[in-house]
Design a protein around this motif. Structure first.
Motif, PDB file in Angstrom:
ATOM      1  N   GLY A 131       0.845  -1.184   0.000  1.00 62.02           N
ATOM      2  CA  GLY A 131       0.000   0.000   0.000  1.00 62.02           C
ATOM      3  C   GLY A 131       0.881   1.234   0.000  1.00 62.02           C
ATOM      4  N   PRO A 132       0.406   2.354  -0.538  1.00 60.51           N
ATOM      5  CA  PRO A 132       1.237   3.550  -0.679  1.00 60.51           C
ATOM      6  C   PRO A 132       1.714   4.090   0.666  1.00 60.51           C
ATOM      7  N   MET A 133       2.927   4.613   0.679  1.00 56.69           N
ATOM      8  CA  MET A 133       3.488   5.170   1.900  1.00 56.69           C
ATOM      9  C   MET A 133       2.642   6.341   2.419  1.00 56.69           C
ATOM     10  N   HIS A 134       1.944   7.013   1.529  1.00 60.68           N
ATOM     11  CA  HIS A 134       1.094   8.138   1.925  1.00 60.68           C
ATOM     12  C   HIS A 134      -0.075   7.695   2.813  1.00 60.68           C
ATOM     13  N   LYS A 135      -0.415   6.417   2.769  1.00 60.54           N
ATOM     14  CA  LYS A 135      -1.537   5.906   3.555  1.00 60.54           C
ATOM     15  C   LYS A 135      -1.073   5.212   4.836  1.00 60.54           C
ATOM     16  N   VAL A 136       0.233   5.152   5.060  1.00 60.46           N
ATOM     17  CA  VAL A 136       0.764   4.509   6.258  1.00 60.46           C
ATOM     18  C   VAL A 136       0.660   5.485   7.431  1.00 60.46           C
ATOM     19  N   GLU A 137       0.006   5.072   8.495  1.00 62.83           N
ATOM     20  CA  GLU A 137      -0.199   5.968   9.633  1.00 62.83           C
ATOM     21  C   GLU A 137       1.109   6.358  10.314  1.00 62.83           C
ATOM     22  N   ASP A 138       2.031   5.398  10.452  1.00 61.47           N
ATOM     23  CA  ASP A 138       3.306   5.655  11.122  1.00 61.47           C
ATOM     24  C   ASP A 138       4.413   5.055  10.265  1.00 61.47           C
ATOM     25  N   GLN A 139       4.990   5.878   9.391  1.00 60.77           N
ATOM     26  CA  GLN A 139       6.010   5.379   8.472  1.00 60.77           C
ATOM     27  C   GLN A 139       7.226   4.847   9.213  1.00 60.77           C
ATOM     28  N   ARG A 140       7.642   5.548  10.250  1.00 60.41           N
ATOM     29  CA  ARG A 140       8.818   5.120  10.988  1.00 60.41           C
ATOM     30  C   ARG A 140       8.626   3.711  11.540  1.00 60.41           C
ATOM     31  N   ALA A 141       7.455   3.461  12.090  1.00 62.69           N
ATOM     32  CA  ALA A 141       7.164   2.136  12.641  1.00 62.69           C
ATOM     33  C   ALA A 141       7.073   1.084  11.548  1.00 62.69           C
ATOM     34  N   ALA A 142       6.448   1.432  10.421  1.00 62.88           N
ATOM     35  CA  ALA A 142       6.318   0.468   9.318  1.00 62.88           C
ATOM     36  C   ALA A 142       7.680   0.108   8.741  1.00 62.88           C
ATOM     37  N   ILE A 143       8.568   1.091   8.629  1.00 59.99           N
ATOM     38  CA  ILE A 143       9.927   0.821   8.151  1.00 59.99           C
ATOM     39  C   ILE A 143      10.657  -0.078   9.137  1.00 59.99           C
ATOM     40  N   THR A 172       9.886  10.323   3.716  1.00 56.33           N
ATOM     41  CA  THR A 172      10.151   8.878   3.656  1.00 56.33           C
ATOM     42  C   THR A 172      11.637   8.579   3.556  1.00 56.33           C
ATOM     43  N   ILE A 173      12.324   9.231   2.644  1.00 53.43           N
ATOM     44  CA  ILE A 173      13.722   8.879   2.410  1.00 53.43           C
ATOM     45  C   ILE A 173      14.598   9.253   3.597  1.00 53.43           C
ATOM     46  N   ASP A 174      14.234  10.303   4.326  1.00 53.61           N
ATOM     47  CA  ASP A 174      14.977  10.642   5.541  1.00 53.61           C
ATOM     48  C   ASP A 174      14.779   9.569   6.611  1.00 53.61           C
ATOM     49  N   LEU A 175      13.547   9.088   6.746  1.00 55.54           N
ATOM     50  CA  LEU A 175      13.270   8.032   7.714  1.00 55.54           C
ATOM     51  C   LEU A 175      14.002   6.743   7.341  1.00 55.54           C
ATOM     52  N   LEU A 176      14.091   6.448   6.058  1.00 49.68           N
ATOM     53  CA  LEU A 176      14.810   5.255   5.603  1.00 49.68           C
ATOM     54  C   LEU A 176      16.299   5.359   5.954  1.00 49.68           C
ATOM     55  N   GLY A 180      18.850   3.077   8.713  1.00 45.21           N
ATOM     56  CA  GLY A 180      19.991   2.286   8.264  1.00 45.21           C
ATOM     57  C   GLY A 180      19.916   1.804   6.837  1.00 45.21           C
ATOM     58  N   ILE A 181      18.857   2.157   6.104  1.00 42.23           N
ATOM     59  CA  ILE A 181      18.770   1.795   4.689  1.00 42.23           C
ATOM     60  C   ILE A 181      19.810   2.607   3.916  1.00 42.23           C
ATOM     61  N   GLU A 182      20.519   1.939   2.996  1.00 39.29           N
ATOM     62  CA  GLU A 182      21.622   2.579   2.283  1.00 39.29           C
ATOM     63  C   GLU A 182      21.297   2.947   0.836  1.00 39.29           C
ATOM     64  N   TYR A 183      20.342   2.240   0.231  1.00 40.89           N
ATOM     65  CA  TYR A 183      19.956   2.614  -1.131  1.00 40.89           C
ATOM     66  C   TYR A 183      18.466   2.426  -1.314  1.00 40.89           C
ATOM     67  N   VAL A 184      17.914   3.199  -2.239  1.00 38.82           N
ATOM     68  CA  VAL A 184      16.479   3.187  -2.483  1.00 38.82           C
ATOM     69  C   VAL A 184      16.230   3.094  -3.983  1.00 38.82           C
ATOM     70  N   ALA A 185      15.152   2.389  -4.359  1.00 35.37           N
ATOM     71  CA  ALA A 185      14.857   2.142  -5.779  1.00 35.37           C
ATOM     72  C   ALA A 185      13.639   2.915  -6.268  1.00 35.37           C
ATOM     73  N   VAL A 198      20.000  13.559   2.155  1.00 37.63           N
ATOM     74  CA  VAL A 198      19.128  13.224   3.279  1.00 37.63           C
ATOM     75  C   VAL A 198      19.604  14.003   4.497  1.00 37.63           C
ATOM     76  N   ARG A 199      18.728  14.114   5.485  1.00 34.79           N
ATOM     77  CA  ARG A 199      19.064  14.983   6.615  1.00 34.79           C
ATOM     78  C   ARG A 199      20.122  14.381   7.532  1.00 34.79           C
ATOM     79  N   SER A 200      20.312  13.068   7.471  1.00 36.54           N
ATOM     80  CA  SER A 200      21.408  12.450   8.210  1.00 36.54           C
ATOM     81  C   SER A 200      21.806  11.165   7.513  1.00 36.54           C
ATOM     82  N   GLY A 201      23.086  10.809   7.603  1.00 35.63           N
ATOM     83  CA  GLY A 201      23.565   9.592   6.970  1.00 35.63           C
ATOM     84  C   GLY A 201      23.799   9.762   5.484  1.00 35.63           C
ATOM     85  N   ARG A 202      23.845   8.637   4.767  1.00 39.97           N
ATOM     86  CA  ARG A 202      24.131   8.624   3.335  1.00 39.97           C
ATOM     87  C   ARG A 202      23.104   7.752   2.639  1.00 39.97           C
ATOM     88  N   MET A 203      22.655   8.182   1.464  1.00 46.66           N
ATOM     89  CA  MET A 203      21.666   7.430   0.698  1.00 46.66           C
ATOM     90  C   MET A 203      22.030   7.481  -0.773  1.00 46.66           C
TER      91      MET A 203
END
Length: 307
Positions: A131-143, A172-176, A180-185, A198-203
């Protein structure tokens, strides 16, 4: 704030500054390969109590009804039958996939996920349920739940992520990255990996296809069964030609309920056999491409510093 393209804000545009592929430092693939090919096998949990992410049959008299048994069953066929065709097609050719999997699928489709694990496939996070990330109530928890499910099942956390439907909100990408996620597709804008702000880390944004992708080919554009072969072969030929001077990445995205059906699977197999007939091809997973890219950028940085 409005940028010159007329967009408000510009946060998405600012994530990956524009840089033509013709004006980048020269990367080198392992063994001098021209093209790195990687397959993304998508496995998802569709909940019968909710509208289906994709449909093959329209609702009777235009009125959606739940549970949507035929369209849910269409997807379920892929997990019962089509997925195992992927296992055979890839395994018999000595190829490994990047396994984009919903975290909940590690429980719902445990045997399929175990087969992917035993085949040595890389597990990539793909949301917890489809389901789309826009419909996830708590993205941080779902990730976090997705990462935990994959780590518990495989013994290691995923390094890559593909959002369901490639959807992201502004955060989303900041939360990823923070998880600890390193790459996104999700950012389908290049033939090479590129860094993401991203606001912290490397992506890193990994190339991902919306053209050599069976959702687009078969479920959206309703192309013929052989389209993945025709389109995939033409894509490879061009990338192989261009890769003589600048290496390219060719991703192939497939879903068990689409390309895993009897009238399509042969064309995926023929595409693999066509590419296997060429020298100068590196067959890699997403995390292998990531490691190569990071090592290459480090090398180029050291070369620049030495001058």
């Amino acid at each position: 704030m409005t940028d010159r393209a007329g967009e408000v804000g510009g946060s998405v545009r600012d994530r990956i500054p524009y840089q033509p592929i013709t004006r980048r430092p020269a990367l080198k693939l392992p063994g001098g390969a021209r093209v790195a090919v990687y397959t993304i096998v998508n496995v998802e949990t569709w909940r019968p109590t909710l509208p289906m992410p994709r449909t093959v049959l329209p609702p009777p008299m235009g009125q959606p009804l739940l549970p949507d048994v035929p369209n849910w069953s269409w997807h379920e066929y892929g997990m019962r039958v089509g997925f195992w065709r992927f296992i055979e097609a890839l395994g018999s050719r000595g190829l490994k996939a990047t396994f984009a999997v919903n975290g909940s699928s590690c429980r719902v489709y445990e045997e399929a996920c175990a087969a992917a694990r035993e085949a040595g496939w890389e597990f990539m996070g793909h949301g917890y349920v489809q389901g789309p990330m826009h419909k996830v109530e708590d993205q941080r928890a779902a990730i976090a739940d997705t990462i935990a499910a994959i780590r518990d099942f495989t013994g290691r956390a995923p390094r890559g992520w593909e959002s369901p439907g490639l959807t992201e909100t502004d955060e989303t990408i900041d939360l990823l990255a923070e998880a600890g996620i390193e790459y996104v597709a999700d950012w389908v804008l290049d033939d090479q990996p590129v860094p993401v702000n991203v606001r912290s880390g490397r992506m890193v944004a990994m190339p991902y296809p919306v053209e050599v992708n069976d959702v687009v080919i078969s479920a959206v554009q309703l192309q013929g069964s052989d389209e993945i072969l025709r389109r995939g072969r033409d894509t490879f030929d061009r990338l192989y030609q261009e890769g003589a001077t600048t290496p390219r990445i060719m991703p192939i995205s497939i879903h068990p309920y689409l390309t895993g059906v009897p009238h399509r699977i042969r064309y995926l197999e023929e595409l693999y056999d066509y590419i296997l007939g060429h020298e100068g091809v590196a067959w890699m997973t997403g995390e292998e491409i990531l490691d190569w890219y990071l090592a290459e950028t480090d090398r180029l940085g050291q070369d620049q510093a030495a001058r």
